[in-house]
Design a protein around this motif. Structure first.
Motif, mmCIF file in Angstrom:
data_model
loop_
_atom_site.group_PDB
_atom_site.id
_atom_site.type_symbol
_atom_site.label_atom_id
_atom_site.label_comp_id
_atom_site.label_asym_id
_atom_site.label_seq_id
_atom_site.Cartn_x
_atom_site.Cartn_y
_atom_site.Cartn_z
ATOM 1 N N ALA A 135 21.957 -22.673 39.459
ATOM 2 C CA ALA A 135 20.885 -22.356 38.503
ATOM 3 C C ALA A 135 21.128 -21.027 37.790
ATOM 4 O O ALA A 135 20.198 -20.271 37.518
ATOM 5 N N SER A 136 22.418 -20.753 37.513
ATOM 6 C CA SER A 136 22.831 -19.506 36.837
ATOM 7 C C SER A 136 22.363 -18.251 37.563
ATOM 8 O O SER A 136 22.233 -17.193 36.966
ATOM 9 N N ARG A 137 22.086 -18.375 38.860
ATOM 10 C CA ARG A 137 21.635 -17.244 39.694
ATOM 11 C C ARG A 137 20.467 -16.503 39.036
ATOM 12 O O ARG A 137 20.414 -15.267 39.031
ATOM 13 N N SER A 157 27.623 -23.179 36.264
ATOM 14 C CA SER A 157 26.739 -22.304 37.030
ATOM 15 C C SER A 157 25.308 -22.835 37.044
ATOM 16 O O SER A 157 24.602 -22.707 38.045
ATOM 17 N N ASP A 158 24.862 -23.452 35.938
ATOM 18 C CA ASP A 158 23.537 -24.065 35.916
ATOM 19 C C ASP A 158 23.435 -25.169 36.951
ATOM 20 O O ASP A 158 22.438 -25.285 37.673
ATOM 21 N N ARG A 185 19.528 -26.231 38.487
ATOM 22 C CA ARG A 185 18.507 -25.630 37.631
ATOM 23 C C ARG A 185 17.354 -26.605 37.403
ATOM 24 O O ARG A 185 16.181 -26.218 37.420
ATOM 25 N N SER A 186 17.670 -27.877 37.220
ATOM 26 C CA SER A 186 16.639 -28.877 36.992
ATOM 27 C C SER A 186 15.757 -29.050 38.219
ATOM 28 O O SER A 186 14.525 -29.046 38.117
ATOM 29 N N ILE A 187 16.362 -29.197 39.398
ATOM 30 C CA ILE A 187 15.554 -29.476 40.584
ATOM 31 C C ILE A 187 14.805 -28.243 41.065
ATOM 32 O O ILE A 187 13.853 -28.369 41.836
ATOM 33 N N THR A 188 15.195 -27.045 40.603
ATOM 34 C CA THR A 188 14.417 -25.856 40.948
ATOM 35 C C THR A 188 12.999 -25.983 40.394
ATOM 36 O O THR A 188 12.016 -25.705 41.086
ATOM 37 N N LYS A 209 33.357 -16.906 34.832
ATOM 38 C CA LYS A 209 34.779 -17.060 35.093
ATOM 39 C C LYS A 209 35.040 -18.335 35.892
ATOM 40 O O LYS A 209 35.959 -19.102 35.595
ATOM 41 N N TRP A 210 34.225 -18.577 36.930
ATOM 42 C CA TRP A 210 34.386 -19.792 37.732
ATOM 43 C C TRP A 210 34.087 -21.032 36.899
ATOM 44 O O TRP A 210 34.640 -22.093 37.096
ATOM 45 N N ALA A 211 33.098 -20.902 35.985
ATOM 46 C CA ALA A 211 32.728 -22.064 35.177
ATOM 47 C C ALA A 211 33.835 -22.449 34.204
ATOM 48 O O ALA A 211 33.929 -23.576 33.763
#
Length: 503
Positions: A39-41, A34-35, A175-178, A501-503
């Protein structure tokens, strides 16, 4: 190496180093699938809006808009309007529903909406085509920047952007590029605004400075032939609607905590983008009066050269270096968003939907787009991007708008419309390449196909859908209720559970 080239080289190196440092710092926050994908929303509206501004305001915005205004005068003032107005439609019709779909990518949304692997595959192919072709002008812009600002071989600019972006995406994902994109947006604003103030003050300090500023505005009508009304309307349609369907922009709305946050993010972006375009427009007005660039290909370098034209010695060299660093920031931010969107789709369709699959897809995406950029020559940045927007407007946008707001759109209708719209745009561009502008209205229709290709795509989707039936009406009805229901307490927590769950 001249002082101008040395300053430009140092500016480019500084922004590359800053990007690497920010990416390395934010890497520690990226651990789960998700990250890397969304970005883990957890991206809040202001931060997310800055990141969207960072990736959306690309080479065509930073360099191309000013150059086009310098060449075409007032006819080009509608271009920033088109780039900005698309976010109004995105906020009104797409942002919140697509976030509530809980998708990771645009193909995820398509499969959730239609329950069809065929629609997912077509959406994936179209998304790859849009993102892949959009990366190339960013790398061409980087090549132009290092050649003009640092006096280096053009390929070094393309390679530097591709390598740094690949490292950032592989190590930290979305998450990093955010973090990177949000900071780069504000750096881009500063890199244009700071030299602009110096140039205006320097111009006013000169003899007849006020007269020179007046000449800059009076020169806007220009003496070039006016663009045909059809081309203007069609180009605006491509820019406005095409913005709504850009996969890398839509991917940023998946990172919002909920639908309401996605909508607030879109509203903030609208104001940020509108404010930003005042800067390249000002550069174009000054360049119209002072630089008098003759061709758009040459005018793309206007933003890089203008500070040195107006300011003497070290001051002009330093400010040109600042502008060059801002340009590189634009290429890095946009390419990062595009590579993340590409990697997400490619990994899901061809590899495993996990961190390792994402990283492998990012490496492949970066390498392949770099190879294409090195094997192709740069053309007008604005023209190239406008054609990509036309393709987006004729494929993704009808599927999104009708898929979100018309329950009776069927998988067959969605596939037929996307294939029709995409084929019409590509065919028009191929024919225009061969016949050029020699056939009047026919050439206009082929050069800017959005005005007729987009309505035909919508029409095909509606007609085919009315002739077919959805495979599972109850499932479609549940999905429509999900994406249109108001956000409520606990919904964000449910989304995060679904992500795990998807992860």
């Amino acid at each position: 190496m001249s002082i101008n080239n040395l300053a430009g080289l140092l500016g480019v190196i500084a922004i590359l180093a800053l990007t690497i440092l920010i990416g390395a710092y934010s890497r520690k926050f990226s651990r789960t699938t998700s990250d890397f994908y969304v970005a883990s929303r957890a991206a809040r509206p202001w931060w997310n809006a800055s990141a969207i501004g960072g990736e959306y305001l690309a080479s065509a915005s930073y360099l191309g808009v000013a150059g086009l205004i310098a060449v075409a005068g007032r006819d080009a003032l509608l271009i920033p309007l088109g780039y900005t107005a698309g976010f109004l439609l995105l906020v009104m019709f797409v942002a919140a529903p697509i976030r509530r779909s809980n998708a990771y990518t645009l193909p995820d949304f398509a499969q959730s909406r239609f329950g069809s692997l065929g629609v997912r595959r077509v959406t994936a192919i179209v998304s790859i085509m849009i993102c892949g072709t959009y990366v190339v002008p960013q790398l061409h812009g980087a090549a132009l920047t290092v050649e003009v600002a640092a006096g280096l071989p053009p390929w070094t600019g393309s390679a530097a952007v591709a390598v740094v972006v690949c490292l950032s995406v592989v190590t930290g994902g979305m998450r990093s590029i955010t973090f990177v994109q949000a900071i780069q947006f504000w750096f881009k604003v500063t890199a244009l605004a700071f030299p602009l103030l110096f140039m205006v003050f320097a111009l006013m300090a000169k003899e007849n400075g006020f007269a020179a500023l007046g000449t800059a505005f009076e020169s806007l009508p220009g003496d070039s032939p006016r663009t045909s009304p059809y081309r203007t309307i069609s180009l605006l349609m491509a820019l406005i609607l095409g913005t709504v369907g850009l996969p890398h922009v839509l991917a940023r709305f998946y990172t919002s905590p909920d639908g309401s946050a996605a909508r607030r993010t879109g509203v903030i972006v609208l104001f940020l983008v509108a404010a930003f375009y005042l800067l390249p427009t000002s550069y174009g007005i000054l360049g119209r009066a002072l630089a008098r660039a003759g061709q758009q290909e040459d005018a793309d370098a206007l933003v890089l050269r203008l500070p040195d034209l107006l300011l003497d010695g070290v001051t002009g060299a330093v400010l040109s270096a600042v502008v060059a660093a801002g340009a590189f920031s634009a290429f890095l931010a946009t390419t990062s968003g595009l590579i993340v969107a590409l990697a997400a789709v490619v990994s899901q369709e061809f590899f495993h939907s996990d961190v390792v699959g994402f990283q492998g897809a990012a490496i492949i995406s970066s390498g392949s787009t770099l190879a294409v950029s090195l094997l192709t020559s740069s053309v007008s940045l604005v023209d190239t991007v406008a054609l990509i927007f036309a393709f987006s407007a004729a494929t993704i946008v009808p599927m999104l708008i009708l898929g979100i707001w018309w329950q009776h759109l069927t998988p067959a209708g969605a596939v037929a419309g996307m294939i029709t719209g995409g084929s019409l745009v590509v065919t028009a561009l191929v024919f225009h390449t061969f016949i050029g502008n020699a056939f009047g209205l026919v050439s206009d229709l082929l050069a800017q196909p959005a005005a007729w290709a987009v309505p035909l795509s919508f029409t095909v989707m509606v007609v085919v859908s009315l002739g077919t039936s959805p495979p599972n009406p109850a499932r479609v009805e549940r999905f429509m209720r999900q994406i249109h229901r108001p956000d409520h307490e606990g919904q964000a927590t449910a989304h995060r559970k679904q992500d795990r769950k998807w992860a």
